[in-house]
Design a protein around this motif. Structure first.
Motif, PDB file in Angstrom:
ATOM      1  N   HIS A  65      46.331 -16.859  40.528  1.00  0.00           N
ATOM      2  CA  HIS A  65      46.145 -16.308  41.860  1.00  0.00           C
ATOM      3  C   HIS A  65      45.357 -15.297  42.000  1.00  0.00           C
ATOM      4  O   HIS A  65      44.473 -15.188  43.046  1.00  0.00           O
ATOM      5  CB  HIS A  65      47.707 -15.984  42.356  1.00  0.00           C
ATOM      6  CG  HIS A  65      47.751 -15.655  43.898  1.00  0.00           C
ATOM      7  ND1 HIS A  65      48.795 -15.188  44.241  1.00  0.00           N
ATOM      8  CD2 HIS A  65      46.788 -15.965  45.015  1.00  0.00           C
ATOM      9  CE1 HIS A  65      48.710 -15.073  45.645  1.00  0.00           C
ATOM     10  NE2 HIS A  65      47.465 -15.512  45.997  1.00  0.00           N
ATOM     11  N   GLU A  68      41.890 -16.467  41.648  1.00  0.00           N
ATOM     12  CA  GLU A  68      41.232 -17.401  42.876  1.00  0.00           C
ATOM     13  C   GLU A  68      40.813 -16.256  43.733  1.00  0.00           C
ATOM     14  O   GLU A  68      39.746 -16.378  44.259  1.00  0.00           O
ATOM     15  CB  GLU A  68      42.522 -17.999  43.435  1.00  0.00           C
ATOM     16  CG  GLU A  68      42.162 -18.668  44.694  1.00  0.00           C
ATOM     17  CD  GLU A  68      43.315 -18.346  45.698  1.00  0.00           C
ATOM     18  OE1 GLU A  68      44.637 -18.710  45.443  1.00  0.00           O
ATOM     19  OE2 GLU A  68      43.013 -17.994  46.899  1.00  0.00           O
ATOM     20  N   HIS A  69      41.493 -15.058  43.951  1.00  0.00           N
ATOM     21  CA  HIS A  69      41.115 -14.216  44.840  1.00  0.00           C
ATOM     22  C   HIS A  69      39.668 -13.284  44.388  1.00  0.00           C
ATOM     23  O   HIS A  69      38.856 -13.090  45.090  1.00  0.00           O
ATOM     24  CB  HIS A  69      42.063 -13.072  45.081  1.00  0.00           C
ATOM     25  CG  HIS A  69      43.302 -13.568  46.016  1.00  0.00           C
ATOM     26  ND1 HIS A  69      43.342 -12.614  47.426  1.00  0.00           N
ATOM     27  CD2 HIS A  69      44.028 -14.295  45.963  1.00  0.00           C
ATOM     28  CE1 HIS A  69      44.271 -13.106  47.960  1.00  0.00           C
ATOM     29  NE2 HIS A  69      44.769 -14.188  47.245  1.00  0.00           N
ATOM     30  N   TYR A 787      47.451  -8.577  53.636  1.00  0.00           N
ATOM     31  CA  TYR A 787      46.902  -9.889  53.344  1.00  0.00           C
ATOM     32  C   TYR A 787      46.124 -10.112  54.256  1.00  0.00           C
ATOM     33  O   TYR A 787      44.895 -11.110  53.936  1.00  0.00           O
ATOM     34  CB  TYR A 787      48.223 -10.706  53.236  1.00  0.00           C
ATOM     35  CG  TYR A 787      47.686 -12.083  52.847  1.00  0.00           C
ATOM     36  CD1 TYR A 787      47.276 -12.259  51.475  1.00  0.00           C
ATOM     37  CD2 TYR A 787      48.053 -13.119  53.472  1.00  0.00           C
ATOM     38  CE1 TYR A 787      46.617 -13.627  51.000  1.00  0.00           C
ATOM     39  CE2 TYR A 787      47.396 -14.442  53.135  1.00  0.00           C
ATOM     40  CZ  TYR A 787      46.888 -14.443  51.843  1.00  0.00           C
ATOM     41  OH  TYR A 787      46.353 -15.829  51.551  1.00  0.00           O
TER      42      TYR A 787
HETATM   43 ZN   LIG Z   1      46.358 -15.251  47.865  1.00  0.00          ZN
END
Ligand SMILES: [Zn+2]
Length: 925
Positions: A65, A68-69, A787
């Motif tokens: 994750h 991915e970021h 976020y």
């Molecule tokens: Zn995320």
């Protein structure tokens, strides 16, 4: 392209025409690396792309994750850290995303523009194959985790993924889901949290992170999917020359291993102080075998829709009655090697939770003996087939296909098996009569060797516990790319027998969409929530011609979607002029139009309201849905609540969709036994009002022939004979007093909104996007660790800034208030300004899905917004100069400085900022 043919380092392995996508599906392999490529070669102008990797976790640090970021934070050719956010603002793309699944990670996008497609593809491939995070540890720290020290405070952990996952694990549903995976897969990679478990994330070092990158992000472990009308040869040449052709072959990751059958039970205690007392949660999960058996999986979807898809479905009804609870849910966890079915209940007591498994077994056993019923099964098949054909949902079709194919690839299943469904559905219809679904039910729920149970219970006390290469800016489009403007589809308005008909001229693939708009603007504000409750009850109550069981079957058999709700429309000329409408939307296959019109009429006029038990159940469900909404998308409730302080439309919405409605339902619940007679009288009054059909507007989307039929059907129906008033009044209501409010919800993170009135011009629309992507992104996301964040500038003249899953409250409010100082120092330059315009105008011009477009056109009509208004906004947006934008500073200052603030969020963070609020309310205990 033919099988065996070699093109630029790729070889064609398989090729097949597939009717479901109206084109060929071609499977290819890159010869020197083994990279897999799938092409869906059809005429869709919405071109889609995906690059993906198998990523199998070995722990819950969320490494994939964070990867991915991180890879989206700058690459060799596109070193700007804000690459990904720039994509959103610069390109014409309709969909730009990256997703981490339990065992693979994908990077998909969709755009209509050919040049944009090439640009984006290069940005994506450069990001995954040459990301700067390999040499820049700061990116890892920003996106993953780092210590943050503020004066006089103990250091705290911060980071985008860290905060995102804290948000996820603020919900007991997520915790229960995690427990289910652990119980079902005690020995495989699925027992880990692929997104990262907050307490485990800080165990990941940068060095390990790099090691994971090297092992999994390589050509031999990668899959590329292309969809739509494009010049594929040119793409292959590019991909081979610039990327794959330069890479070495290595070993691809293997799919996740199979878990041998186990039967496990997991119990977990949750901290009552942190989450509030939400009662006991329980779930029973059942393995569905191998992902690869898609035919059986399709049958499982049909079976579950038939027996559990509706409150009246035979299994669901039985479970609810035997357990004596208001709601029970099921879901199918697909897209993993061994998909499973979960049945769960929440907010219950220990005794009920303890009976769940037994009651499921009893009900399944009863259905296997008595039979599920042919009608129920056929209607479930019809319904699923409608969904498959319509491909509803918010994502473009191409994106759905490339994601499905990547799911299949990760599990070793071919692309055609993932896409084709027509033959399976023909077969399913014949299997109905042969007892196939009953034996499937038996296999899954009664004779399953691989199943589990998971329980969550509240605990009283808190628990202890280097080579130089030329770099480039993001490839942009030129001003020429903007000139082309699509024509707007037309609305034809006609009047007959007091009804206004709107025919929306958009193609709709054999599906008919109809919407009725009843004007209820003269309703007293305190009656509005009753109208909403009435809309929510339609379809869950019996009618004069059908029992509830029959009604559910009728709906599934003949309708696609049916939905009733309230909507407020602000007039384009004056924001004090608002109309309130009771809306009913129905869609169906065109051949079923007569049945659909009849059913719509029956639902509205013949629903029997004297059903206190069902009404009580509905109230409880609506409250639960709102509570879920507060925790998972509190930003929209915070913005909506703020709007009730400064605009009439906001005040109306708050009564039928917001915190006010939630509290209204709470009051009904409290005295339900004593007040039920009165509640039913109020609902009846609403129904009678709708029967008077004042100022009825009916919108239709479908073929010309279907429209002709529709007009005749309506003329002969109870909808006919609308009471026409020449000058219908506007909705009257009071705005909420005060300037700022906060609501405490059980959540680790918060949602902060600031709203006010502003102008809606091209300049302001552009400004809103710039604030989102430049200022808020830097302040609220990169520095603050939230976020998400956004500023929206809407046609109803509402301006809103909001943050999503935000660790801060006070600091975010300050950042909102300071927006105008950022504008003062803004220096853009021609190219950057053009880039913003491209992104903004693309958002403006995009072709939405049919039903979305139809709703949008209805709202233009109802708000009396002329096409010139949109043309002017578009033109203003394209013509805006840097000077023009800076001149909006005054407007920005008064909006940001004086706007209304509303927060939904964490108790401690709200209390820290208590001085900022007129009042603080505990919304959910
Ligand atoms: Zn995320």
């Amino acid at each position: 392209m033919e099988i065996g043919e070699k093109i630029y380092g790729f070889e064609v392995k398989e090729k097949k025409y597939v009717r479901e996508v109206e084109g060929d599906i071609i499977q290819m392999e890159h010869l020197s690396t083994g990279a897999q490529v799938v092409v869906i070669d059809n005429q869709d102008v919405k071109k889609s792309f995906l690059v993906g990797f198998r990523t199998i976790p070995k722990d819950s640090t969320g490494v994939f994750h964070i990867l991915e970021h991180s890879v989206l934070n700058g690459s060799r050719r596109y070193p700007d850290k804000a690459t990904f956010v720039n994509l959103m603002k610069h390109s014409m793309a309709e969909f730009v995303n990256a997703i981490t699944y339990p065992d693979h990670t994908v990077y998909p996008f969709c755009t209509e523009n050919e040049k944009d497609f090439m640009n984006l593809m290069d940005v994506y491939l450069n990001a995954v194959f040459c990301p700067n995070v390999l040499t820049d540890k700061e990116i890892f720290e920003q996106e993953g985790w780092h210590f943050q020290c503020e004066d006089g405070k103990a250091p705290e952990i911060n980071g985008v993924v860290y905060n995102e996952m804290k948000g996820v694990f603020s919900s007991l549903d997520s915790i229960l889901e995690d427990e289910m995976s652990k119980a079902m897969f005690p020995e495989t990679a699925y027992r880990f949290v692929a997104g990262g478990f907050p307490d485990t994330i800080p165990a990941l070092s940068y060095e390990e992170f790099l090691e994971y990158y090297r092992t999994f992000y390589n050509a031999s472990n990668c899959c590329i999917v292309l969809y739509g009308r494009m010049n594929t040869e040119q793409l292959f040449e590019y991909i081979d020359k610039v990327y794959l052709g330069k890479m070495k072959r290595s070993k691809p990751a293997k799919p996740v291993m199979l878990q041998k059958p186990v039967k496990r039970i997991r119990n977990k205690l949750y901290d009552k102080e942190k989450f509030g007392d939400q009662g006991v949660f329980a779930s029973c999960t059942y393995s569905l075998g191998d992902f690869d058996n898609r035919e059986r999986m399709n049958a499982v979807y049909i079976l579950m829709q038939a027996i559990m898809g509706e409150d009246e479905a035979p299994m669901k009804k039985g479970l609810i009655q035997s357990l004596g609870i208001p709601e029970i849910q099921y879901f199918i966890m697909d897209g993993i090697r061994q998909p499973y079915l979960a049945v769960k209940i929440k907010n219950t007591d220990k005794e009920t939770a303890g009976r769940l498994k037994t009651v499921i077994t009893e009900q399944a056993d009863r259905l296997c003996r008595e039979g599920i019923g042919e009608e129920v099964l056929v209607s479930a098949i019809n319904r699923l087939e409608f969904w498959m054909r319509e491909k509803g949902g918010s994502r473009p079709e191409g994106i759905e296909y490339v994601l499905d194919i990547a799911d299949g690839w990760a599990q070793g299943t071919g692309p055609c098996e993932m896409i084709e469904f027509e033959e399976t559905y023909v077969k399913m219809r014949t299997l109905v009569k042969e007892g196939y679904f009953e034996s499937l039910l038996r296999e899954i729920l009664l004779e399953n060797a691989h199943e589990a149970e998971a329980y969550l219970e509240p605990l009283e006390k808190a628990e202890e516990k280097g080579k130089e290469e030329e770099t480039e800016d993001l490839p942009g489009l030129s001003a020429d790319d903007l000139l082309h403007k699509k024509d707007e589809p037309l609305t034809r308005a006609e009047e007959e027998s007091g009804i206004t008909y709107l025919r929306q001229e958009i193609p709709s693939k054999g599906v008919a969409y109809q919407s009725c708009y009843f004007d209820i603007s003269d309703l007293k504000p305190e009656k509005v929530p009753y109208a909403k409750l009435f809309s929510e009850l339609l379809g869950s109550l019996p009618t004069r011609t059908h029992s509830l069981e029959e009604l559910v079957i009728e709906k599934n058999m003949w309708l696609g979607n049916a939905r009733a709700y309230l909507e407020a429309y602000t007039n384009a000329d004056d924001i004090r002029h608002v109309r309130l409408k009771f809306v009913m939307d129905i869609s169906c296959l065109e051949q079923n139009l007569p049945r659909a019109v009849k059913l719509g009429e029956e639902l509205l006029y013949d629903t029997i309201l004297e059903q206190p038990e069902i009404i009580l159940k509905r109230i409880r469900q609506s409250r639960m849905e709102l509570e879920r909404g507060f925790v998972t998308s509190g930003n929209s409730y915070a913005s909506g609540r703020a709007a009730a302080h400064y605009m009439l439309e906001g005040a109306a919405r708050e009564r039928y969709n917001g915190i006010h409605y939630y509290q209204f339902l709470g009051k009904l619940l409290k005295n339900f036994d004593a007040d039920q007679g009165q509640i039913i009288r109020e609902l009846k009054e609403i129904q009678e009002k709708l029967c008077r059909k004042s100022n009825l507007v009916m919108s239709f989307t479908g073929t010309e022939k279907a429209y002709g039929d529709f007009r005749q059907l309506i003329a002969a129906s109870g909808f006919c004979g609308s009471a026409r008033e020449r000058e219908p009044g506007w909705y009257q209501d009071k705005l909420l007093p005060g300037k700022s409010e906060a609501f405490i919800i059980p959540s680790e993170v918060s949602y902060v909104a600031l709203g006010g009135i502003g102008e809606y011009t091209g300049k302001d629309y552009l400004l809103g996007r710039m604030v989102s992507f430049d200022y808020l992104w830097a302040k609220i996301r990169a520095e603050g660790g939230a976020y998400g964040c956004q500023m929206s500038v809407l046609p109803n003249q509402s301006w809103t800034m909001s943050s999503y899953r935000d660790p801060n409250v006070k600091r975010t409010i300050e950042a909102f208030r300071n927006t105008s100082s950022w504008l003062k120092d803004l220096e853009l330059g021609e190219q950057e300004l053009l880039n913003y315009k491209i992104g903004a105008v693309a958002g403006y011009d995009r072709t939405p899905k049919t039903y979305v477009q139809a709703k949008r056109m209805d709202s233009w009509y109802l708000r009396q917004e002329e096409p010139q208004v949109r043309a002017k906004v578009r033109e203003g947006l394209l013509k805006a100069s840097e000077e023009d934008l800076k001149n909006r500073r005054q407007a920005m200052e008064s909006f940001a400085g004086e706007g209304t603030v509303c927060v939904l969020g964490n108790r401690a963070r709200i209390e820290e900022a208590a001085g900022q609020f007129d009042n603080v309310t505990v919304l959910m205990e």
